[in-house]
Design an enzyme around this catalytic site. Sequence first.
Site, PDB file in Angstrom:
ATOM      1  N   ASP A   1     -12.867  -3.111   0.801  1.00 39.84           N
ATOM      2  CA  ASP A   1     -12.473  -4.175   0.381  1.00 39.84           C
ATOM      3  C   ASP A   1     -13.481  -4.838  -0.426  1.00 39.84           C
ATOM      4  OD1 ASP A   1     -10.372  -4.429   1.957  1.00 39.84           O
ATOM      5  OD2 ASP A   1     -11.173  -5.199   3.761  1.00 39.84           O
TER       6      ASP A   1
ATOM      7  N   ASN B   1     -16.424 -23.301   5.859  1.00 39.91           N
ATOM      8  CA  ASN B   1     -15.231 -22.758   6.929  1.00 39.91           C
ATOM      9  C   ASN B   1     -15.012 -24.265   7.787  1.00 39.91           C
ATOM     10  OD1 ASN B   1     -13.650 -20.925   8.015  1.00 39.91           O
ATOM     11  ND2 ASN B   1     -14.873 -20.917   9.506  1.00 39.91           N
ATOM     12  N   ARG B   2     -13.975 -24.313   7.987  1.00 38.22           N
ATOM     13  CA  ARG B   2     -13.748 -25.324   8.841  1.00 38.22           C
ATOM     14  C   ARG B   2     -14.383 -25.539  10.058  1.00 38.22           C
ATOM     15  NH1 ARG B   2      -7.467 -26.189   7.379  1.00 38.22           N
ATOM     16  NH2 ARG B   2      -7.987 -27.478   5.225  1.00 38.22           N
TER      17      ARG B   2
ATOM     18  N   GLY C   1     -13.678 -15.237   8.068  1.00 40.44           N
ATOM     19  CA  GLY C   1     -13.253 -13.946   8.577  1.00 40.44           C
ATOM     20  C   GLY C   1     -13.844 -12.735   7.916  1.00 40.44           C
ATOM     21  N   GLY C   2     -13.103 -11.665   8.315  1.00 43.21           N
ATOM     22  CA  GLY C   2     -13.491 -10.113   7.882  1.00 43.21           C
ATOM     23  C   GLY C   2     -13.629 -10.135   6.239  1.00 43.21           C
TER      24      GLY C   2
ATOM     25  N   LYS D   1      -8.905  -3.982  11.867  1.00 45.70           N
ATOM     26  CA  LYS D   1     -10.203  -3.761  11.103  1.00 45.70           C
ATOM     27  C   LYS D   1     -11.500  -3.451  11.952  1.00 45.70           C
ATOM     28  CE  LYS D   1      -8.953  -5.460   6.518  1.00 45.70           C
ATOM     29  NZ  LYS D   1      -9.212  -5.779   5.440  1.00 45.70           N
TER      30      LYS D   1
ATOM     31  N   GLY E   1     -13.951 -19.586   3.863  1.00 49.27           N
ATOM     32  CA  GLY E   1     -13.486 -18.800   4.953  1.00 49.27           C
ATOM     33  C   GLY E   1     -14.594 -18.083   5.707  1.00 49.27           C
TER      34      GLY E   1
ATOM     35  N   SER F   1       0.852  -1.294   0.116  1.00 46.52           N
ATOM     36  CA  SER F   1       0.213  -0.049   0.054  1.00 46.52           C
ATOM     37  C   SER F   1       0.883   1.293  -0.062  1.00 46.52           C
ATOM     38  CB  SER F   1      -1.083  -0.211   1.209  1.00 46.52           C
ATOM     39  OG  SER F   1      -1.973  -0.963   0.922  1.00 46.52           O
TER      40      SER F   1
END
Length: 805
Positions: free
Chosen positions: A624, A674-675, A653-654, A580, A651, A531
């Site tokens: 995102d 997801n696991r 997550g965020g 975040k 997944g 970035s």
Amino acid sequence: MKAYVFLVLNIFLTYIPQGLSFQSLMPSSVSDFTNLRTISKRQNKAIGILKSSKQQYETEIINNRNIFYGYDRPVVLLGCSSATGDELTKLAESLLLKTNSEKLGQVVHIKHQGLTDVWQLIEGKTFQWPSVLILDAGDSMESNVDDISFFNEHARKLYEDMGYLCVYVNVHSSILQENTIERKAKLENDTFLKYSDYEICIRDEGFVKDDTNNWEHIEWEFSRLLARAKLIPAIPGDKEQSANSAHLTMGQHTFFLSLSFSDVKEAEPYVEEMCQDIDAMEYRVDLLQCRESRFDLLYGMQLLRKYCRPYAIRSAGLPFGDTLIEDNMPIVFTVRTKNQAGTYPDDDKGITTMFELLSWGLRGGVEILDVESGWDATKTTSLLNRAQERYSSQILGSYHVVGKQIDIEDAVDLFTQCRFSGRAHGVKVVLSIESEAKDRMAYEAGLIASELAAMDGEPDIPTISLILGEVGQFSRVINFAFTPVTHQSLPFAAAPGQLTASEILTVRLLTGLLTKQQYCILGHNIAYSVSPQMHGAAFAATKLPHEYTRFDVSSVEDFIESEFFKSEDFGGASVTIPHKQSIMPYVDVITDAAKAIGSVNTLLVKKEFANDEFKRVIYGYNTDWLGIYRPLSRLLQNSVDSESDYALILGAGGTARAAAYAVSKLGLKCIYYNRTPSNAAILADSFGGSVVDTLEEHSDSGKSVCDILGGKGSLRLIISTLPATSNVLIPEWMLNSDGINPILFDVCYKPYSTPLLEQAEKAGWRVVRGSEMLWEQGTGQFEIWTERGAPYGIMKNTVLKNCLE
Ligand SMILES: *[C@@H]1O[C@H](CO)[C@@H](O)[C@H](O)[C@H]1NC(C)=O
């Protein structure tokens, strides 16, 4: 240089003692609103369009949406090819190549034979974008008495009955054979022009065999025209559709260069340097020698783009197919009349042809059309209707007062008039003043007019307020949106009062109107982050003085307590793992997308004026999802069936939440894996969709991907938000299943390639890499911070360079 020194001194002497700030630029006459409002209401019939409410504008625009937005049918090329050039066919074939669609698209010539077949193709709907239908009356045609009516009837049918996107390929008569020239003359007005919306001009490119250098630009121009045709329509006041919003095109600290040459060729030597400082070129039609020739005007505009292409580094990308055109210099198409500081005749005949010239600008696919607001109401309305219904150009309503000073009430009315009752995307009013004491008048009148418009529910659009001549230099400094400039590389003295972009930026910096802001990426263990390079390059390309650094802390409180955060210069931040969510309690205003996703990846600091003081307000955005949405919407365009198309998200997550948000905006149904299935269930609760407990084809629990798809559903998309080290792979059954291949999106950007990506590529799937998400969400951040278009190519190339290393 002299003017500049004088200017700086002048500003210091005049304004510094009073303390120059935004506050000192607030109009003194804001309190007179009510009074002004009455006056302005009374006089506001200038262009004869009744006011409608904001809602009405929006419905009107959505109902009359540019008919080619989301266009998925064939393109029609009309015109006369030369014998050796075969221009129409070559253009058609280039489209199939550029869209990677040799399989999907076809090129079909409508000739005397086989016509029934053509209509069968069309009616059978097998014939779609990017297929091309060619109606060529060129050298290879046998001349025949029926020719004219044959071409006319078929062109009419394709354009009017079928509503196809028709482009006139205007090959210059100098390379055509005698009988073709005659035929072209007979067909041009009543067939080629009448039944087409766009036009591309070819002088002799492609005529000489193997001269591919010249021809390449014609193919590029053709792609650009189609990209413009298919672009989302510009909506006045729109701040979100970044592919075509005036808020960004005419954004903060943007500049356009008024080309004052009588022949565009004379500009070529200066283009490289000029492109470093400006965001658009103004094509001043009234100053051009060739202004009466449609071919020469459109061709000249193509030349200008060609000169600019290698240097157009500040350009926001123009979406085309599944990619973007990165090297396009936007053009402002202007016909300035005599009484408005131009040279075009302003008698009845002159004004009639002026409107015709403006419609030629639309045919050339211009980004911005300057429409003077003081002329014939009927003609103006019909031009605006045509622009709104069939084109994606932005309208800049303009008025120049030359040689007399008007009072502020009249100036406010001019700004109002230039808004065309909410139909303009930007307004530009240039005033004349007698003494320097009034050099804020344009600025103040513009501000008041905007306030009045807001009270009437009209859209908030960029306002360009200027004062002519040297006496008005200060007006160019305080006009932040899309300021017309000259350039230091040009050999002749500019028009009086014209400044260069770098002079203006220097003065803004010296006087504190533009201050250097500090940005950072906030995260932990972020040494890998690209970035800083990406945003640093973007600030440099747009000549903004800002800095962007890394801020690596394990706890978000360390950031909140830092001098960096507390400093006046703190402008905003990118926020990444692990902050975040933990940053959210420190954000004053969280946007809807960030709320839905539950995390903030972008901070913006605004200084807001309330109760007589400036207060610092921190905004929290999430870009995102844009990084996921934008590439996918290009790849999936128009082909989503919201009943039966699914996306599989790996997944929980965020980033998976951002992916789910993007997928819901794309209109697909979600499947989560997801696991730990309970985490996936939280996603399903927020965004809808189903959870699977395995990626295997079948599951004992009856909850496999196959079970959910049933017989009818199709898996269009797999988005992996898992780390590259997760060891999750695409199961064999998915790789080998029939039907449309899904797209694989892997959000990892380091390493450049992951096992998942390799698997998908091997199977021939389309893939999107995390690096693309990085620059797409980055352009979103840049737009939020700077309120101007992001330099797309620069940001993309910086990411790629750093990711590939
Ligand atoms: C086509 O239209 C133009 C502009 O209206 C006119 O000047 C020209 O003579 C017309 N050409 C023919 C062949 O009718």
